[in-house]
Motif scaffolding. Structure first.
Motif: not given
Length: 256
Positions: A197-209
């Motif tokens: 999306n040209p108007d959005v930035s994001c940051v993500a982290a991993p989810v583990r079982d």
């Protein structure tokens, strides 16, 4: 809330000791580590063994390990887990902290599917929906999930496949994607700057079982008008904490 029962608390303290080390302990070790009287430890261990929560460790006289009853309880807990429901709960907690849009997503082939989402209350915010599918290489959650794949699995999914562009910033080159994913693995978090999306930035982290496998990713999405390097650092820490909380609810005990 009613009062805690000391004998039950002590019994649970004993069981939790077996989560560390090689998974075996002797009564004297339990006595020393918990600071309990020897007679109390003997009675509790005897009771736990009688109910199959502890069993003698094979070939190691005087030592115990967790028994089948503990496994049965853990298995029943795992059967009742609902990743989407747990993800929604944690996403809500994260969103309440940062007041930005929070997603939890899983990987399917080369796409991510959002299984949980909580909106920001800001008038200007990312518009999306649970169930939406996007190319993984264009999103922070997708990069996190792709970076977590074994190399042969990644190669099988990506080699010979076109990397479609959603914006001018989308990654479309395979070598560049591999380099970016190497950085993601090194940092432990993934970012996306106007790539889906040209108007959005994001940051993500991993989810583990419970086995330590990455099964999902949690992201925080922010309109560019509220994005900065300082904000990115804050949200990366918050996303990592939220992902760790969700991982803990899935049985993960930390570490990689």
């Amino acid at each position: 809330m009613g009062r805690l029962v000391p004998a039950v608390t002590r019994a649970l303290d004993i069981l939790e000791l077996f989560l560390d080390g090689d998974g075996t302990l002797s009564a004297p070790e339990i006595t020393r580590r918990l600071g309990l009287p020897r007679t109390t430890v003997h009675e509790l261990v005897t009771t736990l063994a009688a109910r199959s929560y502890l069993v003698p460790a094979s070939g190691r006289p005087g030592r115990y390990r967790l028994g089948v009853r503990a496994y049965q309880l853990g298995s029943r807990y795992a059967e009742q887990l609902d990743l989407a429901a747990e993800g929604q709960r944690v996403a809500r907690e994260v969103a309440e902290t940062c007041d930005e849009t929070v997603h939890v997503a899983v990987l399917e082939d080369l796409d991510v599917i959002y299984i949980a989402k909580v909106d920001s209350t800001h008038a200007v915010r990312m518009v999306s929906a649970a169930g939406r599918r996007l190319p993984a290489h264009c999103t922070s959650v997708g990069k996190m999930l792709l970076a977590s794949l074994p190399q042969d699995d990644f190669d099988a999914r990506v080699d010979g496949r076109e990397l479609v562009a959603m914006t001018p910033n989308s990654i479309t080159d395979h070598d560049r994607l591999r380099a970016v994913l190497a950085t993601v693995r090194e940092r432990g978090v993934a970012t996306e700057h106007s790539e889906s999306n040209p108007d959005v930035s994001c940051v993500a982290a991993p989810v583990r079982d419970g086995a330590g496998r990455v099964v999902a990713a949690l992201s925080i999405s922010v309109p560019m008008i509220r994005w900065s390097e300082e904000r990115e650092a804050e949200l990366a820490e918050l996303a990592a904490k939220g992902a760790a909380d969700l991982s803990a609810s899935l049985g993960h005990r930390g570490g990689r």
